[in-house]
Write a protein that holds these residues in place. Structure first.
Motif, PDB file in Angstrom:
ATOM      1  N   TRP A  67       7.345   3.187  13.277  1.00  0.00           N
ATOM      2  CA  TRP A  67       8.071   1.916  13.411  1.00  0.00           C
ATOM      3  C   TRP A  67       9.015   1.664  12.233  1.00  0.00           C
ATOM      4  O   TRP A  67      10.137   1.215  12.428  1.00  0.00           O
ATOM      5  CB  TRP A  67       7.086   0.751  13.516  1.00  0.00           C
ATOM      6  N   ASN A  68       8.541   1.942  11.032  1.00  0.00           N
ATOM      7  CA  ASN A  68       9.308   1.561   9.838  1.00  0.00           C
ATOM      8  C   ASN A  68      10.052   2.721   9.191  1.00  0.00           C
ATOM      9  O   ASN A  68      10.896   2.502   8.320  1.00  0.00           O
ATOM     10  CB  ASN A  68       8.388   0.931   8.793  1.00  0.00           C
ATOM     11  N   GLY A  69       9.732   3.947   9.559  1.00  0.00           N
ATOM     12  CA  GLY A  69      10.421   5.093   8.986  1.00  0.00           C
ATOM     13  C   GLY A  69       9.946   5.427   7.582  1.00  0.00           C
ATOM     14  O   GLY A  69       8.920   4.932   7.095  1.00  0.00           O
ATOM     15  N   GLY A  70      10.724   6.260   6.909  1.00  0.00           N
ATOM     16  CA  GLY A  70      10.337   6.776   5.601  1.00  0.00           C
ATOM     17  C   GLY A  70      10.234   5.735   4.508  1.00  0.00           C
ATOM     18  O   GLY A  70       9.621   5.991   3.475  1.00  0.00           O
ATOM     19  N   GLN A  71      10.822   4.549   4.713  1.00  0.00           N
ATOM     20  CA  GLN A  71      10.774   3.529   3.669  1.00  0.00           C
ATOM     21  C   GLN A  71       9.336   3.060   3.378  1.00  0.00           C
ATOM     22  O   GLN A  71       9.072   2.467   2.330  1.00  0.00           O
ATOM     23  CB  GLN A  71      11.617   2.323   4.080  1.00  0.00           C
ATOM     24  N   SER A  72       8.420   3.313   4.309  1.00  0.00           N
ATOM     25  CA  SER A  72       7.050   2.855   4.134  1.00  0.00           C
ATOM     26  C   SER A  72       6.121   3.919   3.546  1.00  0.00           C
ATOM     27  O   SER A  72       4.934   3.666   3.364  1.00  0.00           O
ATOM     28  CB  SER A  72       6.480   2.381   5.476  1.00  0.00           C
ATOM     29  N   VAL A  73       6.665   5.101   3.253  1.00  0.00           N
ATOM     30  CA  VAL A  73       5.824   6.192   2.739  1.00  0.00           C
ATOM     31  C   VAL A  73       5.185   5.803   1.413  1.00  0.00           C
ATOM     32  O   VAL A  73       4.006   6.074   1.159  1.00  0.00           O
ATOM     33  CB  VAL A  73       6.646   7.491   2.594  1.00  0.00           C
ATOM     34  N   GLY A  78       1.576   5.022   2.638  1.00  0.00           N
ATOM     35  CA  GLY A  78       0.907   5.681   1.521  1.00  0.00           C
ATOM     36  C   GLY A  78      -0.454   5.073   1.243  1.00  0.00           C
ATOM     37  O   GLY A  78      -1.424   5.783   0.941  1.00  0.00           O
ATOM     38  N   GLY A  79      -0.551   3.736   1.354  1.00  0.00           N
ATOM     39  CA  GLY A  79      -1.835   3.075   1.143  1.00  0.00           C
ATOM     40  C   GLY A  79      -2.866   3.474   2.185  1.00  0.00           C
ATOM     41  O   GLY A  79      -4.048   3.666   1.872  1.00  0.00           O
ATOM     42  N   SER A 117      11.328  -6.642  -0.812  1.00  0.00           N
ATOM     43  CA  SER A 117      12.213  -7.631  -0.180  1.00  0.00           C
ATOM     44  C   SER A 117      11.865  -7.880   1.282  1.00  0.00           C
ATOM     45  O   SER A 117      12.377  -8.824   1.891  1.00  0.00           O
ATOM     46  CB  SER A 117      13.669  -7.164  -0.289  1.00  0.00           C
ATOM     47  N   ASN A 118      11.019  -7.035   1.859  1.00  0.00           N
ATOM     48  CA  ASN A 118      10.608  -7.255   3.248  1.00  0.00           C
ATOM     49  C   ASN A 118       9.723  -8.493   3.389  1.00  0.00           C
ATOM     50  O   ASN A 118       9.602  -9.048   4.483  1.00  0.00           O
ATOM     51  CB  ASN A 118       9.849  -6.041   3.783  1.00  0.00           C
ATOM     52  N   TYR A 119       9.097  -8.881   2.295  1.00  0.00           N
ATOM     53  CA  TYR A 119       8.166 -10.001   2.322  1.00  0.00           C
ATOM     54  C   TYR A 119       8.791 -11.161   1.539  1.00  0.00           C
ATOM     55  O   TYR A 119       9.218 -10.990   0.393  1.00  0.00           O
ATOM     56  CB  TYR A 119       6.831  -9.615   1.683  1.00  0.00           C
ATOM     57  N   SER A 120       8.798 -12.330   2.140  1.00  0.00           N
ATOM     58  CA  SER A 120       9.401 -13.494   1.495  1.00  0.00           C
ATOM     59  C   SER A 120       8.461 -14.061   0.452  1.00  0.00           C
ATOM     60  O   SER A 120       7.251 -14.112   0.657  1.00  0.00           O
ATOM     61  CB  SER A 120       9.725 -14.569   2.537  1.00  0.00           C
ATOM     62  N   ALA A 121       9.027 -14.488  -0.657  1.00  0.00           N
ATOM     63  CA  ALA A 121       8.236 -15.121  -1.702  1.00  0.00           C
ATOM     64  C   ALA A 121       8.131 -16.611  -1.425  1.00  0.00           C
ATOM     65  O   ALA A 121       8.886 -17.176  -0.646  1.00  0.00           O
ATOM     66  CB  ALA A 121       8.880 -14.884  -3.066  1.00  0.00           C
ATOM     67  N   TYR A 122       7.191 -17.265  -2.101  1.00  0.00           N
ATOM     68  CA  TYR A 122       7.010 -18.701  -1.912  1.00  0.00           C
ATOM     69  C   TYR A 122       8.123 -19.495  -2.578  1.00  0.00           C
ATOM     70  O   TYR A 122       8.755 -19.041  -3.512  1.00  0.00           O
ATOM     71  CB  TYR A 122       5.649 -19.147  -2.454  1.00  0.00           C
ATOM     72  N   SER A 123       8.346 -20.679  -2.102  1.00  0.00           N
ATOM     73  CA  SER A 123       9.358 -21.552  -2.687  1.00  0.00           C
ATOM     74  C   SER A 123       8.771 -22.321  -3.858  1.00  0.00           C
ATOM     75  O   SER A 123       7.563 -22.401  -4.031  1.00  0.00           O
ATOM     76  CB  SER A 123       9.874 -22.530  -1.636  1.00  0.00           C
ATOM     77  N   ALA A 124       9.643 -22.910  -4.670  1.00  0.00           N
ATOM     78  CA  ALA A 124       9.191 -23.643  -5.846  1.00  0.00           C
ATOM     79  C   ALA A 124       8.306 -24.823  -5.478  1.00  0.00           C
ATOM     80  O   ALA A 124       7.362 -25.162  -6.183  1.00  0.00           O
ATOM     81  CB  ALA A 124      10.403 -24.116  -6.656  1.00  0.00           C
ATOM     82  N   ASP A 234       2.998  -5.339   8.093  1.00  0.00           N
ATOM     83  CA  ASP A 234       4.138  -4.608   7.531  1.00  0.00           C
ATOM     84  C   ASP A 234       5.186  -4.323   8.601  1.00  0.00           C
ATOM     85  O   ASP A 234       6.385  -4.439   8.349  1.00  0.00           O
ATOM     86  CB  ASP A 234       3.638  -3.297   6.914  1.00  0.00           C
ATOM     87  N   ILE A 235       4.733  -3.944   9.790  1.00  0.00           N
ATOM     88  CA  ILE A 235       5.677  -3.705  10.884  1.00  0.00           C
ATOM     89  C   ILE A 235       6.459  -4.979  11.211  1.00  0.00           C
ATOM     90  O   ILE A 235       7.683  -4.954  11.379  1.00  0.00           O
ATOM     91  CB  ILE A 235       4.921  -3.201  12.134  1.00  0.00           C
ATOM     92  N   LYS A 236       5.757  -6.097  11.279  1.00  0.00           N
ATOM     93  CA  LYS A 236       6.408  -7.371  11.583  1.00  0.00           C
ATOM     94  C   LYS A 236       7.357  -7.797  10.464  1.00  0.00           C
ATOM     95  O   LYS A 236       8.419  -8.372  10.728  1.00  0.00           O
ATOM     96  CB  LYS A 236       5.350  -8.457  11.809  1.00  0.00           C
ATOM     97  N   ALA A 237       6.965  -7.535   9.209  1.00  0.00           N
ATOM     98  CA  ALA A 237       7.816  -7.921   8.080  1.00  0.00           C
ATOM     99  C   ALA A 237       9.143  -7.185   8.119  1.00  0.00           C
ATOM    100  O   ALA A 237      10.211  -7.782   7.928  1.00  0.00           O
ATOM    101  CB  ALA A 237       7.089  -7.638   6.763  1.00  0.00           C
ATOM    102  N   VAL A 238       9.096  -5.880   8.385  1.00  0.00           N
ATOM    103  CA  VAL A 238      10.328  -5.096   8.463  1.00  0.00           C
ATOM    104  C   VAL A 238      11.152  -5.508   9.677  1.00  0.00           C
ATOM    105  O   VAL A 238      12.372  -5.628   9.613  1.00  0.00           O
ATOM    106  CB  VAL A 238       9.986  -3.587   8.525  1.00  0.00           C
TER     107      VAL A 238
END
Length: 250
Positions: A67-73, A78-79, A117-124, A234-238
């Motif tokens: 689903w995500n390709g090599g960017q997830s290796v 990898g995990g 960057s695939n995962y959004s950080a929390y706001s202030a 992870d699939i949904k995030a990408v």
């Protein structure tokens, strides 16, 4: 009318994607069912039992990679591979430290992924709430380590186990905290389920709790659930990031 057509198309695409995702996860579900079907309490370690135990994590890695390709290796894939190595090692009790090292590497890779960057950080505005959750998480980890410390001292190789378990508790707590930061429900639930699995396993291995009739079932159900949720998250995030990028370009 064009807007309605667009919404209808988006709904059809989401249904198609969900069905395709479920189909790609079928090998994981079947291999997990096979593990529980073949598993027998106190059975001696063997190559076959190790292969059956590691198959679900490897099949999940293959699904995420497709689903995500090599960017997830160097991320969730990898995990999952490191987790499979850990599963293999834990089949034989004498390789417990090697298995724990493999899972520690998996937590590091998951943590780096949740910072991407695939995962959004929390706001202030919500930072205070998240910091409070972080504090609770680390307090639970610290309290668990304090509780299990006397049992580690009486275990074989305490000079290695005491610091190794301490480092491992920190790593999994950091992974859980970064999962909270990601604001992805599946990722968060997966990380918390992973913590429950590891804490349950440690209590049983170091004899910090009376024997549990379904102890192994609890460990493995929460463990496989954790890996599934982290993989789907992870699939949904990408996928969400790609959709957002397309929307910005349009």
């Amino acid at each position: 009318m064009d807007i309605l057509d667009t919404h209808a198309y988006d709904r059809r695409q989401k249904r198609y994607t969900s069905c395709a995702l479920f189909v790609s996860l079928l090998p994981f579900f079947l291999s997990t069912a096979l593990y529980f079907y073949l598993w027998t309490p106190d059975s001696p370690g063997s190559i076959m039992s190790a292969a059956v135990k590691t198959a679900p994590a490897l099949l999940l890695a293959a699904a995420v990679l497709s689903w995500n390709g090599g960017q997830s290796v160097l991320g969730v894939v990898g995990g999952l591979v490191c987790s499979a190595v850990g599963d293999w090692c834990l089949v034989w009790p004498e390789h417990f430290l090697h298995g724990m090292g493999a899972f520690a590497a998996a937590h590091l890779l998951y943590s780096f992924t949740f910072l991407s960057s695939n995962y959004s950080a929390y706001s202030a505005s919500s930072s205070v709430c998240f910091r409070f959750l972080y504090l609770i998480l680390f307090m639970i980890g610290g309290g668990f380590y304090i509780y299990i410390f006397p049992f580690l001292q009486t275990a074989p190789d305490p000079e290695l186990l005491v610091p190794a378990v301490g480092i491992y508790v920190v790593l999994i707590a950091v992974m859980g905290a970064l999962a909270i930061r990601s604001r992805h429900t599946a990722t968060l639930l997966g990380s918390l389920s992973f913590m429950v699995s590891d804490l349950s396993l440690a209590l049983q291995i170091f004899k910090a709790t009376p024997p549990m009739e379904y102890g192994n079932a609890l460990v493995m159900v929460t463990y496989y659930s954790a890996q599934l949720l982290i993989a789907v998250g992870d699939i949904k995030a990408v996928e969400n990031k790609d959709d957002f990028s397309k929307w910005k370009r349009s």
